[in-house]
Design a protein around this motif. Structure first.
Motif, PDB file in Angstrom:
ATOM      1  N   UNK A  16      34.361  37.961  85.305  1.00  0.00           N
ATOM      2  CA  UNK A  16      33.660  36.777  85.239  1.00  0.00           C
ATOM      3  C   UNK A  16      32.850  36.521  85.952  1.00  0.00           C
ATOM      4  N   UNK A  17      31.587  35.944  86.864  1.00  0.00           N
ATOM      5  CA  UNK A  17      30.975  35.296  87.863  1.00  0.00           C
ATOM      6  C   UNK A  17      30.768  36.224  89.249  1.00  0.00           C
ATOM      7  N   UNK A  18      31.672  37.074  89.314  1.00  0.00           N
ATOM      8  CA  UNK A  18      31.853  38.436  90.080  1.00  0.00           C
ATOM      9  C   UNK A  18      30.894  39.050  90.268  1.00  0.00           C
ATOM     10  N   UNK A  19      30.369  38.994  91.372  1.00  0.00           N
ATOM     11  CA  UNK A  19      29.355  40.651  91.299  1.00  0.00           C
ATOM     12  C   UNK A  19      30.018  41.722  91.911  1.00  0.00           C
ATOM     13  N   UNK A  20      30.656  42.103  92.696  1.00  0.00           N
ATOM     14  CA  UNK A  20      32.117  43.648  93.245  1.00  0.00           C
ATOM     15  C   UNK A  20      33.062  43.840  92.126  1.00  0.00           C
ATOM     16  N   UNK A  21      33.518  44.718  91.939  1.00  0.00           N
ATOM     17  CA  UNK A  21      34.459  45.325  91.647  1.00  0.00           C
ATOM     18  C   UNK A  21      35.440  44.106  91.975  1.00  0.00           C
ATOM     19  N   UNK A  22      36.617  44.144  91.480  1.00  0.00           N
ATOM     20  CA  UNK A  22      38.177  44.179  91.965  1.00  0.00           C
ATOM     21  C   UNK A  22      39.351  44.270  91.570  1.00  0.00           C
ATOM     22  N   UNK A  23      40.488  45.029  91.546  1.00  0.00           N
ATOM     23  CA  UNK A  23      41.437  45.273  91.733  1.00  0.00           C
ATOM     24  C   UNK A  23      42.285  43.930  90.905  1.00  0.00           C
ATOM     25  N   UNK A  24      43.027  44.066  89.420  1.00  0.00           N
ATOM     26  CA  UNK A  24      43.429  42.904  89.714  1.00  0.00           C
ATOM     27  C   UNK A  24      44.632  43.616  88.268  1.00  0.00           C
ATOM     28  N   UNK A  25      46.165  42.872  88.311  1.00  0.00           N
ATOM     29  CA  UNK A  25      46.933  43.623  87.136  1.00  0.00           C
ATOM     30  C   UNK A  25      46.626  42.556  86.140  1.00  0.00           C
ATOM     31  N   UNK A  26      46.969  43.168  85.488  1.00  0.00           N
ATOM     32  CA  UNK A  26      46.709  42.842  83.699  1.00  0.00           C
ATOM     33  C   UNK A  26      48.378  43.044  83.163  1.00  0.00           C
ATOM     34  N   UNK A  27      48.219  42.447  81.332  1.00  0.00           N
ATOM     35  CA  UNK A  27      49.393  42.555  81.202  1.00  0.00           C
ATOM     36  C   UNK A  27      49.050  42.850  80.271  1.00  0.00           C
ATOM     37  N   UNK A  28      50.056  43.969  79.121  1.00  0.00           N
ATOM     38  CA  UNK A  28      50.046  44.538  78.709  1.00  0.00           C
ATOM     39  C   UNK A  28      51.127  44.472  77.060  1.00  0.00           C
ATOM     40  N   UNK A  29      51.256  45.092  76.406  1.00  0.00           N
ATOM     41  CA  UNK A  29      52.597  44.958  76.008  1.00  0.00           C
ATOM     42  C   UNK A  29      52.549  46.651  74.831  1.00  0.00           C
ATOM     43  N   UNK A  30      53.739  46.982  73.889  1.00  0.00           N
ATOM     44  CA  UNK A  30      53.960  48.149  73.671  1.00  0.00           C
ATOM     45  C   UNK A  30      55.052  47.742  72.405  1.00  0.00           C
ATOM     46  N   UNK A  31      54.623  47.584  71.328  1.00  0.00           N
ATOM     47  CA  UNK A  31      55.374  47.392  69.733  1.00  0.00           C
ATOM     48  C   UNK A  31      56.685  48.379  69.753  1.00  0.00           C
ATOM     49  N   UNK A  32      57.382  48.404  69.218  1.00  0.00           N
ATOM     50  CA  UNK A  32      59.044  49.427  68.907  1.00  0.00           C
ATOM     51  C   UNK A  32      60.076  48.613  67.639  1.00  0.00           C
TER      52      UNK A  32
END
Length: 353
Positions: A16-32
């Motif tokens: 976004x508008x941030x200047x410094x990096x931050x650690x965030x959790x993201x959602x991923x999916x796998x299909x099977x």
């Protein structure tokens, strides 16, 4: 049937508008694409009663050479997690999210445990969006995706209910010396027996060194209790009576080899962080064990573990004993279960230090 299995991964990024990096959790999916079978194709291999009245009855089914338990967090809630709930992550509810957190190994204390519920379902909330990333510093997506794909490959639908593949059930005796109220638990364990893997996610109990974590075949409940009592601490017996084995032929747990394997792994993992404090000869011996362990992980050659247990591990235990008796005692305890007890250490011995 086709499913979507969600997972959580961490990424360090400027968003976004941030200047410094931050650690965030993201959602991923796998299909099977998982198999759909009937209950008679996956008969109950073992059942037992838990001392936990709220989740008392447990069963492990066997199918195609593997072992399976309901994917729901608690066996009593098995029917609350139909396989159809994973046809799309928007259909998931909180029960499904909790079951997925367990199969991924997310502890209650981990933010991923909460995020898997928050980021999925019909009204997801709070999920950071990949599209908002301006600059990616690092990401665990590939590693976590690979784990999720392996987990998905172990799922099966039995009469419409989602089941997950587990390890062969064994009896676990685990000494929790570092807890506020130390005790020794005796339970049926269906997870990995590797060093640092969870025995109880809710309580943060992990597979410890060979002195403080022991595994036994389901038929050796009496012996497991004897070993547990030898610690001299209060017992937390989580099995009411003995497990009832319905199909004996499917159980092949080799306690002796497993003890040797875990001792080799602990010799590597237990010394890795502080190996530099030892003399050159000890370090050289440890490097040999490390290289042989890595080779075993690649090819599964049992003779590697057998040879190390016969020769390298006793020598290493002797070398490290003057500097780190804890590690030495743990190695010797594991070797005490190898070769009909060629080395013996009383289980309570190092606990009195």
């Amino acid at each position: 049937m086709k499913i979507q299995l969600p997972f959580i991964y961490a990424a360090e990024a400027v968003v976004g508008k941030k200047r410094n990096p931050q650690t965030l959790n993201y959602l991923g999916t796998v299909e099977a694409d998982i198999r759909e079978i009937s209950a008679d194709m996956a008969p109950v291999a073992v059942s037992w009663a838990s001392t936990n009245g709220a989740n008392r009855l447990h069963e492990v089914r066997t199918f195609d050479g593997g072992f399976y338990v309901p994917a729901a967090k608690l066996q009593r809630d098995a029917k609350k997690f139909p396989a159809s709930m994973l046809s799309n992550i928007s259909r998931m509810d909180e029960d499904a999210a909790r079951g997925i957190a367990v199969m991924h190994g997310y502890p209650l204390t981990d933010q991923a445990w909460h995020d898997i519920a928050n980021f999925t379902g019909p009204t997801p909330k709070g999920a950071p969006q990949v599209n908002d990333i301006k600059s990616l510093v690092s990401s665990e997506e590939d590693a976590e995706r690979a784990k999720a794909e392996e987990t998905a490959a172990g799922l099966v639908s039995i009469d419409g209910i989602l089941f997950r593949r587990v390890e062969e059930p064994v009896i676990a005796v685990s000494n929790h010396l570092l807890r506020g109220s130390p005790n020794v638990s005796v339970s049926v364990h269906t997870g990995a027996r590797r060093f640092g893997k969870p025995i109880d996610l809710d309580e943060g109990i992990l597979v410890s060194d060979p002195l403080n974590t022991k595994f036994f075949p389901l038929t050796e409940m009496a012996r497991a209790l004897d070993v547990a009592r030898d610690f001299g601490l209060p017992l937390d017996i989580r099995i009411d009576g003995e497990p009832e084995i319905h199909i004996p032929v499917v159980f092949t747990f080799d306690a002796e080899f497993d003890a040797a394997l875990r001792t080799v792994e602990y010799a590597f993992e237990g010394l890795k962080a502080g190996i530099a404090r030892f003399d050159r000869a000890t370090i050289e011996d440890w490097v040999v064990i490390r290289e042989r362990w890595w080779t075993f992980l690649k090819n599964g050659d049992r003779s590697i573990i057998e040879d190390l247990a016969d020769d390298a591990l006793p020598l290493l235990a002797e070398r490290v004993g003057t500097i780190d008796p804890k590690v030495s005692n743990a190695i010797e305890a594991g070797l005490g279960d190898w070769g009909e007890g060629t080395i013996s250490v009383s289980f309570g011995e190092s606990l009195k230090r």
